[in-house]
Design a protein around this motif. Structure first.
Motif, PDB file in Angstrom:
ATOM      1  N   LEU A  27      16.609  -4.352  37.304  1.00 50.63           N
ATOM      2  CA  LEU A  27      17.436  -5.540  37.553  1.00 50.63           C
ATOM      3  C   LEU A  27      17.752  -5.670  39.040  1.00 50.63           C
ATOM      4  CD1 LEU A  27      19.227  -7.861  36.395  1.00 50.63           C
ATOM      5  CD2 LEU A  27      21.060  -6.177  36.183  1.00 50.63           C
ATOM      6  N   ALA A  28      18.100  -4.554  39.665  1.00 53.46           N
ATOM      7  CA  ALA A  28      18.451  -4.563  41.084  1.00 53.46           C
ATOM      8  C   ALA A  28      17.245  -4.910  41.947  1.00 53.46           C
ATOM      9  CB  ALA A  28      19.012  -3.202  41.485  1.00 53.46           C
ATOM     10  N   TRP A  29      16.112  -4.294  41.669  1.00 53.15           N
ATOM     11  CA  TRP A  29      14.921  -4.544  42.491  1.00 53.15           C
ATOM     12  C   TRP A  29      14.401  -5.963  42.293  1.00 53.15           C
ATOM     13  CZ3 TRP A  29      11.404   0.453  42.163  1.00 53.15           C
ATOM     14  CH2 TRP A  29      12.118   1.529  42.708  1.00 53.15           C
ATOM     15  N   GLN A  30      14.528  -6.488  41.086  1.00 49.64           N
ATOM     16  CA  GLN A  30      14.108  -7.868  40.845  1.00 49.64           C
ATOM     17  C   GLN A  30      14.996  -8.833  41.632  1.00 49.64           C
ATOM     18  OE1 GLN A  30      11.485  -9.067  39.479  1.00 49.64           O
ATOM     19  NE2 GLN A  30      11.993 -11.235  39.268  1.00 49.64           N
ATOM     20  N   GLN A  35      14.734 -12.487  46.690  1.00 48.41           N
ATOM     21  CA  GLN A  35      15.270 -12.862  47.994  1.00 48.41           C
ATOM     22  C   GLN A  35      14.212 -12.884  49.089  1.00 48.41           C
ATOM     23  OE1 GLN A  35      18.497 -10.106  48.636  1.00 48.41           O
ATOM     24  NE2 GLN A  35      19.898 -11.194  47.271  1.00 48.41           N
ATOM     25  N   VAL A  36      12.994 -12.500  48.751  1.00 46.39           N
ATOM     26  CA  VAL A  36      11.910 -12.490  49.733  1.00 46.39           C
ATOM     27  C   VAL A  36      10.728 -13.305  49.201  1.00 46.39           C
ATOM     28  CG1 VAL A  36      12.622 -10.219  50.590  1.00 46.39           C
ATOM     29  CG2 VAL A  36      10.829 -10.373  48.843  1.00 46.39           C
ATOM     30  N   ASP A  37       9.796 -13.610  50.081  1.00 42.80           N
ATOM     31  CA  ASP A  37       8.646 -14.413  49.667  1.00 42.80           C
ATOM     32  C   ASP A  37       7.326 -13.657  49.778  1.00 42.80           C
ATOM     33  OD1 ASP A  37       8.299 -14.263  52.380  1.00 42.80           O
ATOM     34  OD2 ASP A  37       8.469 -16.417  52.761  1.00 42.80           O
ATOM     35  N   TYR A  38       7.403 -12.342  49.961  1.00 40.83           N
ATOM     36  CA  TYR A  38       6.169 -11.590  50.191  1.00 40.83           C
ATOM     37  C   TYR A  38       5.852 -10.569  49.098  1.00 40.83           C
ATOM     38  CZ  TYR A  38       9.826  -8.662  52.349  1.00 40.83           C
ATOM     39  OH  TYR A  38      10.970  -7.959  52.599  1.00 40.83           O
ATOM     40  N   VAL A  39       6.684 -10.471  48.066  1.00 40.71           N
ATOM     41  CA  VAL A  39       6.396  -9.604  46.919  1.00 40.71           C
ATOM     42  C   VAL A  39       5.944 -10.490  45.769  1.00 40.71           C
ATOM     43  CG1 VAL A  39       7.365  -7.991  45.236  1.00 40.71           C
ATOM     44  CG2 VAL A  39       8.009  -7.821  47.646  1.00 40.71           C
ATOM     45  N   LEU A  78      16.237  -3.271  51.165  1.00 41.00           N
ATOM     46  CA  LEU A  78      16.899  -4.294  50.359  1.00 41.00           C
ATOM     47  C   LEU A  78      17.040  -3.821  48.911  1.00 41.00           C
ATOM     48  CD1 LEU A  78      18.058  -7.179  50.482  1.00 41.00           C
ATOM     49  CD2 LEU A  78      15.772  -8.023  49.880  1.00 41.00           C
ATOM     50  N   CYS A  79      15.974  -3.230  48.373  1.00 39.31           N
ATOM     51  CA  CYS A  79      16.026  -2.694  47.010  1.00 39.31           C
ATOM     52  C   CYS A  79      17.063  -1.571  46.906  1.00 39.31           C
ATOM     53  CB  CYS A  79      14.659  -2.154  46.597  1.00 39.31           C
ATOM     54  SG  CYS A  79      13.426  -3.411  46.226  1.00 39.31           S
ATOM     55  N   ALA A  80      17.092  -0.711  47.915  1.00 40.09           N
ATOM     56  CA  ALA A  80      18.032   0.413  47.894  1.00 40.09           C
ATOM     57  C   ALA A  80      19.474  -0.065  47.847  1.00 40.09           C
ATOM     58  CB  ALA A  80      17.800   1.298  49.119  1.00 40.09           C
ATOM     59  N   LYS A  81      19.768  -1.086  48.635  1.00 34.25           N
ATOM     60  CA  LYS A  81      21.136  -1.616  48.653  1.00 34.25           C
ATOM     61  C   LYS A  81      21.504  -2.204  47.296  1.00 34.25           C
ATOM     62  CE  LYS A  81      24.220  -4.937  50.875  1.00 34.25           C
ATOM     63  NZ  LYS A  81      24.735  -5.394  49.560  1.00 34.25           N
ATOM     64  N   HIS A  82      20.629  -3.047  46.748  1.00 37.20           N
ATOM     65  CA  HIS A  82      20.925  -3.661  45.451  1.00 37.20           C
ATOM     66  C   HIS A  82      20.994  -2.602  44.353  1.00 37.20           C
ATOM     67  CE1 HIS A  82      21.043  -7.913  46.391  1.00 37.20           C
ATOM     68  NE2 HIS A  82      19.961  -7.781  47.146  1.00 37.20           N
ATOM     69  N   GLU A  83      20.157  -1.566  44.464  1.00 36.37           N
ATOM     70  CA  GLU A  83      20.167  -0.496  43.463  1.00 36.37           C
ATOM     71  C   GLU A  83      21.523   0.201  43.420  1.00 36.37           C
ATOM     72  OE1 GLU A  83      18.145   3.870  43.226  1.00 36.37           O
ATOM     73  OE2 GLU A  83      16.782   2.186  43.591  1.00 36.37           O
ATOM     74  N   LEU A  84      22.022   0.604  44.580  1.00 36.38           N
ATOM     75  CA  LEU A  84      23.309   1.296  44.615  1.00 36.38           C
ATOM     76  C   LEU A  84      24.445   0.386  44.162  1.00 36.38           C
ATOM     77  CD1 LEU A  84      23.057   3.413  47.898  1.00 36.38           C
ATOM     78  CD2 LEU A  84      22.640   4.135  45.536  1.00 36.38           C
ATOM     79  N   ASP A  85      24.409  -0.879  44.580  1.00 33.48           N
ATOM     80  CA  ASP A  85      25.452  -1.828  44.175  1.00 33.48           C
ATOM     81  C   ASP A  85      25.446  -2.024  42.665  1.00 33.48           C
ATOM     82  OD1 ASP A  85      26.197  -2.128  46.798  1.00 33.48           O
ATOM     83  OD2 ASP A  85      25.205  -4.075  47.078  1.00 33.48           O
ATOM     84  N   TYR A 121      22.754   7.983  45.413  1.00 34.46           N
ATOM     85  CA  TYR A 121      22.388   7.760  44.014  1.00 34.46           C
ATOM     86  C   TYR A 121      23.017   8.813  43.095  1.00 34.46           C
ATOM     87  CZ  TYR A 121      19.227   6.938  40.023  1.00 34.46           C
ATOM     88  OH  TYR A 121      18.700   6.663  38.773  1.00 34.46           O
ATOM     89  N   ILE A 122      22.878  10.087  43.456  1.00 33.48           N
ATOM     90  CA  ILE A 122      23.470  11.138  42.629  1.00 33.48           C
ATOM     91  C   ILE A 122      24.985  10.968  42.577  1.00 33.48           C
ATOM     92  CG2 ILE A 122      23.849  13.627  42.377  1.00 33.48           C
ATOM     93  CD1 ILE A 122      21.137  14.089  43.669  1.00 33.48           C
ATOM     94  N   GLU A 123      25.573  10.574  43.714  1.00 37.68           N
ATOM     95  CA  GLU A 123      27.027  10.385  43.760  1.00 37.68           C
ATOM     96  C   GLU A 123      27.491   9.348  42.747  1.00 37.68           C
ATOM     97  OE1 GLU A 123      25.867  12.034  47.790  1.00 37.68           O
ATOM     98  OE2 GLU A 123      25.016  10.700  46.281  1.00 37.68           O
ATOM     99  N   ILE A 124      26.692   8.300  42.563  1.00 34.69           N
ATOM    100  CA  ILE A 124      27.046   7.279  41.569  1.00 34.69           C
ATOM    101  C   ILE A 124      27.003   7.874  40.160  1.00 34.69           C
ATOM    102  CG2 ILE A 124      26.224   5.166  40.459  1.00 34.69           C
ATOM    103  CD1 ILE A 124      25.523   4.137  43.261  1.00 34.69           C
ATOM    104  N   PHE A 125      25.979   8.644  39.868  1.00 34.41           N
ATOM    105  CA  PHE A 125      25.920   9.307  38.565  1.00 34.41           C
ATOM    106  C   PHE A 125      27.152  10.189  38.351  1.00 34.41           C
ATOM    107  CE2 PHE A 125      24.937  13.370  36.455  1.00 34.41           C
ATOM    108  CZ  PHE A 125      24.695  12.914  35.160  1.00 34.41           C
ATOM    109  N   LEU A 126      27.524  10.937  39.374  1.00 34.65           N
ATOM    110  CA  LEU A 126      28.645  11.864  39.240  1.00 34.65           C
ATOM    111  C   LEU A 126      29.972  11.149  39.015  1.00 34.65           C
ATOM    112  CD1 LEU A 126      27.718  14.453  42.021  1.00 34.65           C
ATOM    113  CD2 LEU A 126      27.452  14.721  39.548  1.00 34.65           C
ATOM    114  N   LYS A 127      30.088   9.927  39.515  1.00 30.55           N
ATOM    115  CA  LYS A 127      31.333   9.178  39.360  1.00 30.55           C
ATOM    116  C   LYS A 127      31.482   8.559  37.980  1.00 30.55           C
ATOM    117  CE  LYS A 127      31.873   8.002  44.260  1.00 30.55           C
ATOM    118  NZ  LYS A 127      31.818   6.925  45.282  1.00 30.55           N
ATOM    119  N   HIS A 128      30.363   8.381  37.282  1.00 31.13           N
ATOM    120  CA  HIS A 128      30.423   7.747  35.967  1.00 31.13           C
ATOM    121  C   HIS A 128      30.801   8.760  34.899  1.00 31.13           C
ATOM    122  CE1 HIS A 128      29.055   3.514  36.249  1.00 31.13           C
ATOM    123  NE2 HIS A 128      28.600   3.912  37.414  1.00 31.13           N
TER     124      HIS A 128
END
Length: 212
Positions: A27-30, A35-39, A78-85, A121-128
């Motif tokens: 979902l995040a990467w999509q 937001q880009v025109d080259y993928v 861009l994918c990394a940012k949306h993934e963490l968010d 990424y691991i930090e997010i898992f640990l917080k859940h």
């Protein structure tokens, strides 16, 4: 399958071993793709499953070989940012009996995580759902840019582990554990297929209680 080996610690892979975040990562990467025109291709859960366990840089090299390096790096960021968010909000799906199994294992072993993910990424898992209480430390590809086997070796050395075992779900996990000199337990409910090179095999996470 009993291991017939005594361990003092367990190092876990994350994706495909402790949780499955592929639906929300897709979902995040999509969102980033839109937001880009080259993928060119949409990003699905199957897309993410196909590369789970690879180092973060290698993922984007494999998926987007037609992009030049600066463009690919921009899309990766861009994918990394949306993934963490997205994962910060939605998390991932824990495998069944995760918390109760970790509670049991924590009473007998020191627990760690080593993953090929990006920093944060691991930090997010640990917080859940209070996962942080179970793990003494963690290391990932994004921290030092090191291959997984080196991160496993660092955890072993930094925390003076005498008899660790690594639990993961791919041939990459098996090979990394072997290069680090650490026995491997194969979680066959995850994303990979491993035919040999493990001291035990589990089909559900809770089976660790029976073999360790």
């Amino acid at each position: 399958m009993a291991t017939n080996v005594s361990f003092d610690s367990i190092i876990f892979d994350l994706d495909g071993t402790l949780w499955d975040s592929t639906a929300n990562v897709a979902l995040a990467w999509q969102t980033a793709k839109e937001q880009v025109d080259y993928v060119t291709d949409d990003i699905t859960q199957q897309t993410v499953r196909s590369i789970t366990g690879m180092a973060y840089d290698a993922i984007f090299e494999k998926l987007y070989p037609y992009l030049d390096t600066p463009t690919r790096d921009n899309f990766k960021a861009l994918c990394a940012k949306h993934e963490l968010d997205t994962l910060h909000e939605l998390g991932g799906a824990h495998y069944p009996k995760l918390e109760e199994t970790l509670t049991y294992l924590k009473s007998k072993y020191r627990l760690f995580i080593v993953s090929n993910c990006q920093s944060g990424y691991i930090e997010i898992f640990l917080k859940h759902d209070g996962m942080a209480q179970f793990f003494e430390a963690h290391q990932c590809y994004g921290t030092k840019g090191q291959p997984k086997f080196q991160n496993i070796k660092d955890i072993v050395a930094d925390y003076n582990l005498q008899a660790p075992v690594y639990v993961g779900d791919t041939t990459g996990d098996r090979d990394s554990a072997a290069k680090a000199g650490v026995p491997f337990i194969f979680a066959d409910y995850g994303f990979g297929q491993v035919e040999d090179g493990f001291v035990a095999r589990i089909s559900q996470f809770e089976e660790l209680k029976d073999i360790l």
